[in-house]
Design an enzyme around this catalytic site. Structure first.
Site, mmCIF file in Angstrom:
data_model
loop_
_atom_site.group_PDB
_atom_site.id
_atom_site.type_symbol
_atom_site.label_atom_id
_atom_site.label_comp_id
_atom_site.label_asym_id
_atom_site.label_seq_id
_atom_site.Cartn_x
_atom_site.Cartn_y
_atom_site.Cartn_z
ATOM 1 N N ARG A 152 0.849 -1.183 0.000
ATOM 2 C CA ARG A 152 0.000 0.000 0.000
ATOM 3 C C ARG A 152 0.890 1.239 0.000
ATOM 4 N NH1 ARG A 152 2.106 1.883 3.789
ATOM 5 N NH2 ARG A 152 0.747 3.672 3.656
ATOM 6 N N GLY A 153 0.236 2.402 -0.167
ATOM 7 C CA GLY A 153 0.961 3.624 -0.441
ATOM 8 C C GLY A 153 0.975 3.830 -1.945
ATOM 9 N N ALA A 154 0.536 5.004 -2.393
ATOM 10 C CA ALA A 154 0.336 5.221 -3.827
ATOM 11 C C ALA A 154 1.560 4.871 -4.674
ATOM 12 C CB ALA A 154 -0.110 6.663 -4.076
ATOM 13 N N ARG A 210 -7.714 -0.907 -6.757
ATOM 14 C CA ARG A 210 -7.967 0.261 -5.899
ATOM 15 C C ARG A 210 -8.159 1.471 -6.800
ATOM 16 N NH1 ARG A 210 -4.949 1.158 -0.463
ATOM 17 N NH2 ARG A 210 -7.048 1.912 -0.018
ATOM 18 N N GLN A 214 -2.806 2.461 9.951
ATOM 19 C CA GLN A 214 -1.513 2.532 9.267
ATOM 20 C C GLN A 214 -0.508 3.379 10.053
ATOM 21 O OE1 GLN A 214 -4.492 3.214 7.820
ATOM 22 N NE2 GLN A 214 -4.563 2.527 5.689
ATOM 23 N N ASP A 261 -2.697 10.522 -2.416
ATOM 24 C CA ASP A 261 -2.974 9.453 -3.359
ATOM 25 C C ASP A 261 -3.385 9.982 -4.722
ATOM 26 O OD1 ASP A 261 -3.117 6.594 -1.871
ATOM 27 O OD2 ASP A 261 -3.593 8.208 -0.478
ATOM 28 N N ASN A 270 -6.383 11.948 0.122
ATOM 29 C CA ASN A 270 -5.437 11.202 0.959
ATOM 30 C C ASN A 270 -6.250 10.370 1.943
ATOM 31 O OD1 ASN A 270 -2.640 10.626 1.608
ATOM 32 N ND2 ASN A 270 -3.000 11.687 3.540
ATOM 33 N N LYS A 271 -5.555 9.603 2.766
ATOM 34 C CA LYS A 271 -6.219 8.703 3.698
ATOM 35 C C LYS A 271 -7.285 9.427 4.516
ATOM 36 C CE LYS A 271 -5.580 5.208 3.862
ATOM 37 N NZ LYS A 271 -6.309 4.143 3.133
#
EC number: 5.3.1.23
Length: 340
Positions: A53-55, A96, A203, A244, A254-255
């Site tokens: 995970r993480g763009a 995603r 996270q 993201d 973003n998250k």
């Protein structure tokens, strides 16, 4: 690279280049386990289930993944090869929807094919490998430059707050939002980092504190609803978050929870910095309202991390994975190209 983090390989190819190897982030911080992904379903599952995970890391995994899958296509016909490549690309791109790097990396791989369509299929496969490796190397270079550009806005001894995980585990090296922190650590800046836990997938608690602590950074974990309290006490002088997707007008996805942090930072007069590579900028997306926000399973809110269910059965759950921070709440967007 900080030596304590150098051994953490978020995404790579195995020695025989027939599998993508990822550090399974769903098992951190208790276990460091690497998983080999051989099939398109393996890669889709790893991205969707947040094992990677993480763009930027998702983009690298997608590039490596579609190379692995394409290398196993058994045909000498360009048309058959290309049609199968496109089928796999569509499948992986659905893992995603919010992070732009996933589709951007797959698009780059497709362009590499079309630029070399006069070559033989084995030669095209080698071109795909070169492109995937280039995507990884470009990300590593970008992250370090993001760190340099971000560090120029900070002072030694600052208190810094971050949300979710935009560090080494989310990219190839250093991170985006945490890149200035790691460069500062190497140069004796002595930052004090406050990491939001980042519900519901934690996270920040599981990943950000894990990698910062491993690197020797002074880090304090706080619950998401404690942000106002630490800001009010004067413990935070800057907010650093990743992204993201950046819309053409400067709105940022973003998250989930990021926009709330931005509102609080504005109230307390604290600079709110968004850090990410230019690959997260989507000029085809006019503004934040146009960003598709992924919604995830209710069980992540009601059951995950608990020994027993913590909410009534059949209660309605809204579980967006991201939110949009409007540009007017953002002090600056920091990329490898500079500060906007």
């Amino acid at each position: 690279m900080i030596k304590e983090l150098a051994g953490l390989k978020t995404v790579c190819l195995n020695e025989t280049k027939d599998a993508v190897v990822i550090l399974d982030q769903t098992l951190l911080p208790e276990k460091e386990i690497y998983v080999s992904l051989f099939t398109e379903q393996d890669i889709w599952d790893a991205i969707f289930k947040l094992k990677v995970r993480g763009a930027p890391a998702i983009g690298i995994a997608a590039a490596y993944g579609i190379y692995i899958c394409s290398s196993k296509i058994k045909t000498s016909s360009f048309e058959q090869f290309y049609n199968e490549f496109c089928r796999i690309k569509v499948f992986l791109s659905g893992a995603r929807p919010t992070a732009v790097n996933l589709v951007a990396a797959l698009d780059r791989m497709e362009r590499r094919i079309l630029l070399n369509k006069e070559k033989s299929v084995p030669q095209i496969k080698q071109e795909l490998l070169k492109e995937a490796l280039a995507i990884r190397e470009e990300d590593a270079t970008a992250c370090r430059q993001i760190g340099e550009n971000g560090l120029a806005l900070l002072r030694p001894g600052m208190g810094v707050l971050t949300h979710c995980n935009a560090g080494h585990l989310a990219v190839s090296e250093y991170g985006t939002a945490l890149a200035p922190v790691y460069l500062g650590q190497e140069r004796g800046f002595g930052f004090k980092v406050f990491a939001d836990e980042t519900r519901p997938l934690l996270q920040g608690a599981r990943l950000t504190t894990y990698e910062l602590q491993r690197a020797g950074v002074d880090v304090t974990l706080i619950c998401d609803n404690m942000v106002s309290s630490v800001m009010q006490k004067g413990w935070v002088q800057a907010v650093l978050v990743g992204c993201d997707r950046i819309a053409a007008n400067g709105d940022v996805a973003n998250k989930i929870g990021t926009s709330g942090v931005a509102v609080l930072a504005r109230y307390y007069g604290i600079p709110f910095y968004v850090l990410g590579p230019t690959s997260t900028i989507d000029m085809q997306c006019p503004d934040g309202k146009s960003i598709v926000i992924e919604e995830r399973h209710p069980e992540e809110v009601t059951d995950m991390w608990y020994n027993r269910r913590m909410a009534p059965e059949k209660v309605k759950v809204y579980n967006p994975a991201f939110d949009v921070t409007p540009r007017e709440l953002i002090t600056a967007i920091i990329t490898e190209k500079g500060v906007w």
